[in-house]
Scaffold this active site. Structure first.
Site, PDB file in Angstrom:
ATOM      1  N   CYS A 113       0.871  -1.181  -0.055  1.00  0.00           N
ATOM      2  CA  CYS A 113      -0.054   0.201  -0.105  1.00  0.00           C
ATOM      3  C   CYS A 113       0.877   1.099   0.078  1.00  0.00           C
ATOM      4  O   CYS A 113       2.159   1.247   0.240  1.00  0.00           O
ATOM      5  CB  CYS A 113      -1.015   0.099   1.176  1.00  0.00           C
ATOM      6  SG  CYS A 113      -0.170   0.181   2.854  1.00  0.00           S
ATOM      7  N   CYS A 139       3.377   1.734   3.067  1.00  0.00           N
ATOM      8  CA  CYS A 139       4.376   0.822   2.878  1.00  0.00           C
ATOM      9  C   CYS A 139       5.498   1.937   2.061  1.00  0.00           C
ATOM     10  O   CYS A 139       6.742   1.950   2.361  1.00  0.00           O
ATOM     11  CB  CYS A 139       4.348  -0.284   1.912  1.00  0.00           C
ATOM     12  SG  CYS A 139       3.301  -1.518   2.835  1.00  0.00           S
ATOM     13  N   ASP A 185       8.407 -28.363   6.719  1.00  0.00           N
ATOM     14  CA  ASP A 185       8.013 -28.465   5.292  1.00  0.00           C
ATOM     15  C   ASP A 185       6.963 -27.599   4.914  1.00  0.00           C
ATOM     16  O   ASP A 185       6.568 -27.527   3.672  1.00  0.00           O
ATOM     17  CB  ASP A 185       7.757 -30.070   4.930  1.00  0.00           C
ATOM     18  CG  ASP A 185       6.414 -30.240   5.638  1.00  0.00           C
ATOM     19  OD1 ASP A 185       6.110 -29.715   6.707  1.00  0.00           O
ATOM     20  OD2 ASP A 185       5.562 -31.003   5.096  1.00  0.00           O
ATOM     21  N   CYS A 198      44.730 -12.621  -8.528  1.00  0.00           N
ATOM     22  CA  CYS A 198      44.002 -12.257  -9.264  1.00  0.00           C
ATOM     23  C   CYS A 198      42.537 -12.165  -9.395  1.00  0.00           C
ATOM     24  O   CYS A 198      41.807 -11.188  -9.377  1.00  0.00           O
ATOM     25  CB  CYS A 198      44.300 -13.170 -10.640  1.00  0.00           C
ATOM     26  SG  CYS A 198      46.070 -13.519 -11.208  1.00  0.00           S
ATOM     27  N   ASP A 217       6.043 -22.750   8.454  1.00  0.00           N
ATOM     28  CA  ASP A 217       7.651 -23.043   8.912  1.00  0.00           C
ATOM     29  C   ASP A 217       8.547 -21.948   8.455  1.00  0.00           C
ATOM     30  O   ASP A 217       9.724 -22.024   8.798  1.00  0.00           O
ATOM     31  CB  ASP A 217       8.027 -24.550   8.506  1.00  0.00           C
ATOM     32  CG  ASP A 217       6.956 -25.567   9.425  1.00  0.00           C
ATOM     33  OD1 ASP A 217       6.583 -25.521  10.297  1.00  0.00           O
ATOM     34  OD2 ASP A 217       6.893 -26.689   8.431  1.00  0.00           O
ATOM     35  N   ASP A 232       9.865 -30.021  13.250  1.00  0.00           N
ATOM     36  CA  ASP A 232       8.438 -29.753  13.097  1.00  0.00           C
ATOM     37  C   ASP A 232       7.889 -31.168  13.056  1.00  0.00           C
ATOM     38  O   ASP A 232       8.293 -32.130  12.462  1.00  0.00           O
ATOM     39  CB  ASP A 232       8.094 -28.908  11.704  1.00  0.00           C
ATOM     40  CG  ASP A 232       6.423 -28.684  11.925  1.00  0.00           C
ATOM     41  OD1 ASP A 232       6.015 -28.191  12.808  1.00  0.00           O
ATOM     42  OD2 ASP A 232       6.015 -29.009  10.797  1.00  0.00           O
TER      43      ASP A 232
END
Length: 802
Positions: free
Chosen positions: A16, A19, A694, A87, A698, A495
């Site tokens: 918005c 922001c 997963d 180098c 998470d 988890d």
């Protein structure tokens, strides 16, 4: 502000005008910024700033601190002409100084530069031009197919070094033979001919200026660019011996060192040839992955099946695959059934049955039936291309341990030249006054014994091999820093759903509390949960579909994250979720506590359902533990790690699952948004934390952890937030990743130790006059080869899994 200039930044994540205002104020407040204007519609920030006070990196850091992203372009270049770490460091510093560059990383071992830049301020052509001004070559690696060009360039370099070595050997051998005859006091026509000063001069010249021209060119370009590298050391050392010998020929003095310069160059060229061949083997993992891709695809066009190059497949194409063929791109089956070997992606040797609606992945092998599928991901978007990209980026990144070597390399060559000059002066004026020959020999020995290559190759070669081995074992490591951090872990947070368990729970019990039948209650629950993405909700919906009772849609639906759902079904308000949801809505389940606890003690999750704010049913759902979860936990604990389980389930259910896999530390009833906070709490206790998950919920925890592990069978969001992705979904991959990290770090430390010890001992020995330039050159030539060879030992890595 005398050095004002403007830059346009592409900003992501703004939702918005507020922001945009926040970003604008944040940028405007930075010291050195004269003006900042953020256009929300265009998602761009135009910043006027003093380049002497602030740079793009500072602005990007501020935007990210505010919670948004600066969209950056990334380009990779194949760099040619580098001979040592000096180098690489010079190119890296030059690129970093370009306006518009956020970061620049040059990998000597891969001969690759990775540049993140602002596309509004810099073009790839300018990057190339800068590299070429520094005296090197730059070739854009536009996509993964460029690996073929890179391999061709590597092979071209090897061929060139072979030609130079042939020239060196042909002209150096008579000089070597003359030296041998002289050492053993052999006389005769052959000896006299080979000892002829003008013949030796003639033999040494092609070696010096044809085979050795690469060192002169490299030295000139390095010095012109304001730096110094290994070429400078070689050119100085061999030129000192060569031109001193010419002076003695012209003065009719017999003290000649033509064989020293020629044999030195021969040995160094041999070392560069062996090094080029060894470095080529470090990227075999990438070439192996590239080799898995199909070259053509059979596509339905205008009703006809036509073969096209795989690059010609576009999303939406219908692709035909016959038995025994490789699947060319990712897609979804629309016709037919088959069995597909997905071992190259998952590591599972058992083929997977596929039917209409199932996903298929490019480079996997169709075993039995023929089928048609709709292409959904092609080119760089396929699973294989993303794996290749992750491995390439990891191989091109720098581990924190490399910073030390980078600092040392930056000062190395000037320091060696200074020591060589001091050695010459000490011998000529103090240790053996007036003996120019001995002073020049020791000067040459000091120059050629030093090898910044070994130091520069110590870390990146091991990282390249380590990340490649990770990919072979189903472990995708996004960057060298993550590979390094993994061996430091002291705690692992797992988890539960989809990580410890399979994430596919099934309804086991439906207990009526209001007199309605199980079928009636299941229908209400399934329709209410129809729009929820939670695994428990999906289990209820699947059960309803299996019994054919899911009909109609909820009139109203609201998901309450971490608690459940509220919906209107058949004109009734239905609540399905946790005890907390029921308490907040004034629904009393106290009379059912004993039955709830009995189900939970069996490891089942109890979902409560209320109709019109009255208790209606207890729905028990159970998720099965993954096959190797208990083994993985046991191995992690055996490695000295503290293992935790985190879940939104209640304490009793959580403990039942934890007991099954051997976990004592539990964090239960944790809402999705609080997982990251729990990880942070462990970090504040001084633990180095790895988080394994997963799901979408998470992702914040994965990003908060010191190392985030995403199970590859999970969502793209989790994989994007994680540092390491386990493709196979097997928790033993965490064990393998830690073992790989330890093996790689051990290998890097060995490389750094030997590179430092070699130079620390070799230079003083040469300065003391105990090392001939020929032996010094041989040692220098093989030092970098030994480092790469040690890194290649990692190719034998095999995870030790129970």
């Amino acid at each position: 502000m005398a050095n004002l200039q403007s830059a346009t930044l592409k900003i992501g994540g703004m939702s918005c005008a507020a922001c945009a205002s926040r970003v604008e104020k944040g940028l405007a407040a930075l010291p050195g910024v004269a003006k900042a204007v953020v256009n929300f519609a265009a998602e761009k920030a135009t910043v006027t700033y003093d380049k002497d006070q602030i740079g793009l990196r500072d602005m990007a850091a501020k935007v990210e601190e505010l919670g948004y992203q600066v969209v950056k372009d990334k380009a990779e270049f194949k760099i040619t002409g580098m001979s040592c770490a000096a180098c690489a460091r010079r190119i890296e510093k030059g690129l970093a100084a370009l306006p518009g560059v956020y970061s620049a990383v040059v990998n000597l071992a891969m001969e690759k530069a990775t540049v993140e830049f602002n596309p509004g301020e810099l073009a790839e052509a300018e990057v190339k031009a800068l590299v070429e001004r520094l005296g090197f070559g730059a070739h854009s690696l536009a996509d993964t197919r460029e690996i073929d060009r890179e391999q061709a360039m590597r092979e071209g370099e090897i061929r060139s070094q072979r030609v130079r070595l042939f020239i060196s050997v042909v002209f150096s051998f008579p000089l070597l033979w003359a030296m041998v005859l002289h050492m053993f006091g052999v006389s005769g026509a052959t000896a006299q001919l080979l000892m002829n000063p003008y013949l030796q001069w003639a033999l040494a010249t092609p070696v010096q200026f044809i085979a050795g021209w690469q060192f002169y060119r490299g030295a000139f370009l390095a010095l012109r660019g304001g730096g110094a590298n290994m070429d400078v050391l070689v050119a100085l050392g061999t030129s000192a011996a060569y031109f001193y010998s010419i002076a003695n020929v012209l003065r009719d003095v017999s003290d000649l060192y033509f064989e020293t310069s020629a044999i030195l160059l021969t040995l160094i060229i041999l070392g560069k040839l062996l090094e080029a061949r060894a470095k080529g083997r470090t990227s075999e993992a990438i070439r192996a992955l590239m080799g898995l891709q199909a070259k053509t695809a059979r596509v339905v066009r205008d009703g006809q099946e036509v073969d096209v190059p795989v690059e010609g497949v576009v999303p939406g194409d219908i692709v035909v695959v016959r038995p025994g063929e490789k699947i060319p791109v990712d897609g979804v089956i629309v016709e037919g059934i088959s069995t597909v070997d997905e071992s190259m992606l998952t590591g599972e040797s058992i083929p997977v049955d596929k039917k209409v609606g199932d996903e298929v992945f490019g480079a996997t092998l169709n075993k039995l039936g023929a089928f048609k599928f709709k292409a959904t991901k092609v080119g760089k978007d396929t699973a294989l291309a993303q794996i290749i990209r992750i491995v390439e980026e990891a191989q091109g990144s720098k581990a924190p341990i490399q910073r030390f070597a980078d600092v040392v390399s930056g000062y190395f060559v000037p320091a060696v030249i200074t020591l060589a000059v001091l050695t010459f002066l000490a011998w000529y004026f103090v240790l053996d006054p007036g003996n120019f020959s001995r002073a020049i020999v020791n000067f040459t020995a000091v120059l050629v014994i030093a090898c910044p290559c070994a130091l520069g190759l110590a870390t990146p070669t091991s990282i390249m091999v380590g990340t490649g081995k990770g990919a072979e074992n189903g472990i995708l490591i996004k960057g060298a820093e993550h590979l390094e951090n993994t061996h430091r872990l002291t705690a692992i947070v797992l988890d539960k759903t989809g990580t410890i368990t399979k994430g596919e729970p099934a309804v086991t019990d439906i207990i009526s509390l209001n007199g309605q039948t199980e079928t009636q209650l299941l229908r209400l629950a399934a329709v209410a949960e129809k729009n929820s993405e939670h695994p428990l909700a999906q289990a209820i919906v699947r059960q309803g579909q299996a019994q054919g009772v899911v009909s109609g849609d909820a009139a109203e639906f609201a998901a309450i994250p971490g608690h459940g759902v509220r919906a209107r079904v058949d004109g009734k308000t239905v609540l399905v979720g946790t005890r907390k949801l029921m308490r907040e809505n004034g629904v009393d389940f106290d009379s059912s506590i004993s039955r709830i606890e009995a189900l939970e003690q069996q490891g089942k999750t109890v979902v409560l359902m209320a109709v019109e704010n009255e208790p209606a049913a207890l729905i028990a759902v159970a998720d099965t533990v993954k096959e190797h979860a208990a083994d993985a936990v046991a191995q992690l604990k055996a490695m000295g790690l503290e293992v935790w389980m985190i879940t939104g389930d209640n304490e009793r259910t959580a403990r039942a699952i934890a007991r099954e896999v051997g976990i004592e530390n539990i964090m239960a009833e944790v809402l999705p948004e609080d997982k990251a906070e729990k990880v942070q709490e462990l970090k504040l206790q001084g633990k180095v934390v790895g988080m394994v998950g997963d799901g979408i919920n998470d992702a914040p925890a994965l990003a908060t952890a010191d190392v985030g592990f995403a199970i590859g069978t999970g969502t793209d969001v989790a994989m994007e937030a994680a540092d390491i992705t386990l493709i196979r979904g097997d928790l033993r991959g965490i064990v393998a990743a830690i073992q790989l990290s330890k093996a790689t770090m051990r290998n890097i430390k060995q490389n750094l130790f030997w590179a430092l010890i070699y130079n620390s001992l070799g230079i003083p020995v040469a300065a003391a006059g105990f090392l001939s330039p020929v032996l010094a050159g041989a040692a220098m030539a093989f030092s970098s080869v030994s480092v790469v060879a040690n890194a290649l030992r990692l190719r034998r890595f095999r995870p030790q899994l129970s």
